[in-house]
Design an enzyme around this catalytic site. Structure first.
Site, mmCIF file in Angstrom:
data_model
loop_
_atom_site.group_PDB
_atom_site.id
_atom_site.type_symbol
_atom_site.label_atom_id
_atom_site.label_comp_id
_atom_site.label_asym_id
_atom_site.label_seq_id
_atom_site.Cartn_x
_atom_site.Cartn_y
_atom_site.Cartn_z
ATOM 1 N N GLU A 227 -73.938 -0.640 36.829
ATOM 2 C CA GLU A 227 -75.081 0.032 36.190
ATOM 3 C C GLU A 227 -74.632 0.387 34.780
ATOM 4 O OE1 GLU A 227 -77.940 0.286 37.463
ATOM 5 O OE2 GLU A 227 -77.728 0.283 39.639
ATOM 6 N N CYS A 261 -79.308 6.544 30.438
ATOM 7 C CA CYS A 261 -79.331 5.081 30.319
ATOM 8 C C CYS A 261 -80.766 4.570 30.246
ATOM 9 C CB CYS A 261 -78.602 4.455 31.496
ATOM 10 S SG CYS A 261 -79.215 5.037 33.086
HETATM 11 P P1 NAP Z 1 -67.820 4.931 29.830
HETATM 12 O O1 NAP Z 1 -67.042 5.297 28.646
HETATM 13 O O2 NAP Z 1 -68.000 3.498 30.163
HETATM 14 O O3 NAP Z 1 -67.123 5.699 31.071
HETATM 15 C C1 NAP Z 1 -67.622 5.611 32.392
HETATM 16 C C2 NAP Z 1 -66.470 5.755 33.381
HETATM 17 O O4 NAP Z 1 -65.556 4.672 33.186
HETATM 18 C C3 NAP Z 1 -65.672 7.030 33.227
HETATM 19 O O5 NAP Z 1 -65.275 7.479 34.502
HETATM 20 C C4 NAP Z 1 -64.473 6.571 32.417
HETATM 21 O O6 NAP Z 1 -63.327 7.365 32.629
HETATM 22 C C5 NAP Z 1 -64.250 5.186 32.975
HETATM 23 N N1 NAP Z 1 -63.535 4.306 32.058
HETATM 24 C C6 NAP Z 1 -63.496 4.353 30.686
HETATM 25 N N2 NAP Z 1 -62.743 3.355 30.190
HETATM 26 C C7 NAP Z 1 -62.297 2.644 31.263
HETATM 27 C C8 NAP Z 1 -61.486 1.489 31.395
HETATM 28 N N3 NAP Z 1 -60.973 0.861 30.336
HETATM 29 N N4 NAP Z 1 -61.222 1.028 32.646
HETATM 30 C C9 NAP Z 1 -61.740 1.648 33.710
HETATM 31 N N5 NAP Z 1 -62.520 2.754 33.653
HETATM 32 C C10 NAP Z 1 -62.799 3.256 32.443
HETATM 33 O O7 NAP Z 1 -69.293 5.529 29.790
HETATM 34 P P2 NAP Z 1 -69.760 7.011 29.440
HETATM 35 O O8 NAP Z 1 -69.603 7.266 27.996
HETATM 36 O O9 NAP Z 1 -69.115 7.964 30.386
HETATM 37 O O10 NAP Z 1 -71.321 6.924 29.818
HETATM 38 C C11 NAP Z 1 -72.298 6.485 28.945
HETATM 39 C C12 NAP Z 1 -72.691 5.062 29.240
HETATM 40 O O11 NAP Z 1 -73.070 4.931 30.607
HETATM 41 C C13 NAP Z 1 -73.899 4.605 28.451
HETATM 42 O O12 NAP Z 1 -73.686 3.308 28.003
HETATM 43 C C14 NAP Z 1 -75.024 4.650 29.483
HETATM 44 O O13 NAP Z 1 -76.112 3.829 29.194
HETATM 45 C C15 NAP Z 1 -74.304 4.248 30.717
HETATM 46 N N6 NAP Z 1 -75.051 4.697 31.897
HETATM 47 C C16 NAP Z 1 -75.685 3.761 32.663
HETATM 48 C C17 NAP Z 1 -76.432 4.170 33.764
HETATM 49 C C18 NAP Z 1 -77.149 3.179 34.642
HETATM 50 O O14 NAP Z 1 -77.548 3.539 35.736
HETATM 51 N N7 NAP Z 1 -77.347 1.941 34.225
HETATM 52 C C19 NAP Z 1 -76.532 5.526 34.062
HETATM 53 C C20 NAP Z 1 -75.866 6.435 33.248
HETATM 54 C C21 NAP Z 1 -75.123 6.012 32.167
HETATM 55 P P3 NAP Z 1 -62.774 8.389 31.490
HETATM 56 O O15 NAP Z 1 -63.842 9.413 31.300
HETATM 57 O O16 NAP Z 1 -61.538 8.900 32.099
HETATM 58 O O17 NAP Z 1 -62.553 7.579 30.241
#
Ligand code: NAP
Length: 457
Positions: A227, A261
């Site tokens: 997602e 999102c």
């Molecule tokens: P993110 O930076 O991708 O982080 C999401 C999760 O992934 C966190 O637990 C993060 O851990 C982990 N993570 C980060 N880098 C990683 C890596 N290299 N390898 C493995 N895991 C890793 O996203 P965010 O800033 O938290 O959230 C915002 C994004 O989520 C937006 O793009 C939004 O559109 C999307 N989103 C999508 C949905 C949907 O249902 N489609 C819903 C909500 C949000 P750490 O915090 O420890 O870095």
């Protein structure tokens, strides 16, 4: 170490030790054992446990919502709504899962042939901070209903919420370890994916991280649901109810301080009504009250981190330098905290930064188009394909248009929202697989064919 910070004040709330390698192994072993026993629990007997989680969430709602607002800055009323929605999700699955998981007989087959839905095992959930409870519980209810266990690696900026999720499940009486929070950083994720005890992965987060996680899951041949990000279009055709479209559009863009999102990010408006729509939209945006998440008058809280606020501001500034007109807001508020004045950018074109990139915060982009055909072309002219809204009085025409929109969901005369009864997910760079509804439940089951011939004696 993980820092729990209050983004509205900059204050450090708590420093929390991350798990070491031995801690991770011990917790995974416990989760594995719990899941194996849970998988043998008949479906009907799992359901009272789901109802108990719903009850515990409602009982603890005030405290859980306080934690959400404290760690990620959303207004308390929205945090209370978030916890309530999690409870609703558990109730919906407690009602519906037994039928959803019942065997499907294949009547046309020659002998007793059926499809059964067996548990898969432990599902690793890597989750974002924007709805610290909903994102996790949206996945957890169907995962648990299906006889699986959940291992949570939550975003590092919401460690108190991560802990509270495990605690509320334990308080509800779920078997110890069935929902396990691992307080670890992103660097541990690939190792977890490769661990033999992890059967599948559900990831909600940004598109770039989704790509790298999918590669790791692919390497390990683990089922995955992704997602990812979105840049949802909100199309307003000339015959739409403009007052309603503007009012709902403002909510669709600025709810959760714009950090959703499925927030409407690109408002694609037929030129003949654009002035009237923009006037109503800007007026409603100016009514938003930015302030302390715990002040009942605030409709916009703090963004979740200062760096995220600054990134959004750079996107707004870049778009203005590319020719967009900033009609209101678009300023970081002075003082501590990650507050941002809700921005409306008009005369945006598809090549500008706010139209090309996902804007994860309170900034609306308005793109004026000639007609419905151009609206569709602009709506689809993005790598993303999560949700879309279409506003028109002509429902027959809408039916045809919805089929041509490249998205996982289209809402006509409404705002995109998740609902436990309906599948949720994206296409293109917004990911694959579905959460919620019957399809979300079956994602994390072993869809097994059982063929039984006559007894041979
Ligand atoms: P993110 O930076 O991708 O982080 C999401 C999760 O992934 C966190 O637990 C993060 O851990 C982990 N993570 C980060 N880098 C990683 C890596 N290299 N390898 C493995 N895991 C890793 O996203 P965010 O800033 O938290 O959230 C915002 C994004 O989520 C937006 O793009 C939004 O559109 C999307 N989103 C999508 C949905 C949907 O249902 N489609 C819903 C909500 C949000 P750490 O915090 O420890 O870095």
């Amino acid at each position: 170490m993980m820092q729990s910070l209050n983004p509205a004040t900059g204050e450090r709330l708590e420093t929390i030790a991350t798990l070491d390698a031995a801690g991770i192994q011990a917790r995974l072993a416990q989760a594995d054992q719990a899941q194996k026993a849970w998988a043998r629990t008949p479906v009907a007997e799992r359901m009272p446990h789901l109802r108990a989680v719903a009850r515990a969430l409602r009982e603890d709602k005030a405290e859980l919502a306080r934690l959400i607002s404290l760690e990620m800055g959303k207004p308390l009323a929205e945090a209370l709504g978030e916890v309530e929605k999690c409870a609703w999700n558990f109730d919906v699955y407690a009602d519906a899962a037994p039928a959803m998981l019942g065997d499907d007989l294949v009547a046309s087959a020659a002998t007793d042939s059926r499809i059964v839905y067996d548990p898969l095992g432990l599902v690793l959930a890597v989750m974002p901070w924007n709805y610290p409870f909903w994102q996790v519980m949206r996945a957890a209810a169907p995962v648990l209903a299906g006889g699986n266990g959940l291992v949570l690696k939550h975003a590092s900026n919401v460690p108190q919420c991560a802990r509270a999720i495990e605690a509320v499940c334990a308080r509800a009486g779920l078997p110890r370890g069935l929902v396990t929070t691992l307080l670890v950083g992103a660097a541990e994720v690939n190792g977890l994916i490769a661990d033999a005890r992890i059967a599948a992965v559900t990831f909600t987060g940004s598109t770039p991280v989704g790509r790298s996680l999918a590669a790791a899951a692919g390497q390990a041949l683990k089922k995955q649901v992704l997602e990812l990000g979105g840049s949802d279009p909100f199309i307003v055709l000339a015959d739409a109810d403009l007052a309603a479209a503007a009012a709902v559009g403002v909510k669709a863009r600025f709810q959760n301080t714009g950090q959703s999102c499925i927030a409407a990010k690109r408002f694609i408006v037929e030129a003949s009504v654009a002035d009237r729509f923009v006037e109503a939209f800007v007026a409603a945006t100016r009514q938003l009250v930015v302030g302390d998440p715990f002040d009942a008058r605030s409709t916009q809280g703090s963004m979740a981190r200062v760096n995220l606020r600054d990134e959004l501001h750079q996107q707004v500034l870049a778009s203005v330098s590319e020719g967009a007109r900033l009609l209101t807001g678009g300023r970081p508020l002075p003082g501590p905290g990650a507050f941002y004045e809700p921005a409306v950018l008009d005369r945006v074109t598809p090549s500008m930064t706010v139209a090309r990139e996902e804007t994860f915060g309170p900034a609306a982009a308005i793109v004026r188009v000639r007609d419905a055909e151009e609206a569709l072309a602009v709506a689809n002219g993005t790598p993303f394909g999560l949700g879309a809204a279409l506003w028109t009085a002509d429902l027959q025409r809408a039916e045809g248009l919805t089929r041509r929109i490249e998205a996982g969901a289209v809402f006509v005369n409404g705002m995109v929202a998740s609902d436990p009864r309906l599948p949720f997910g994206g296409i293109k760079a917004s990911g694959y697989g579905r959460e919620l509804g019957v399809l979300g439940l079956r994602e994390f089951t072993n869809i097994k064919t059982v063929w039984t011939g006559p007894a041979r004696t």
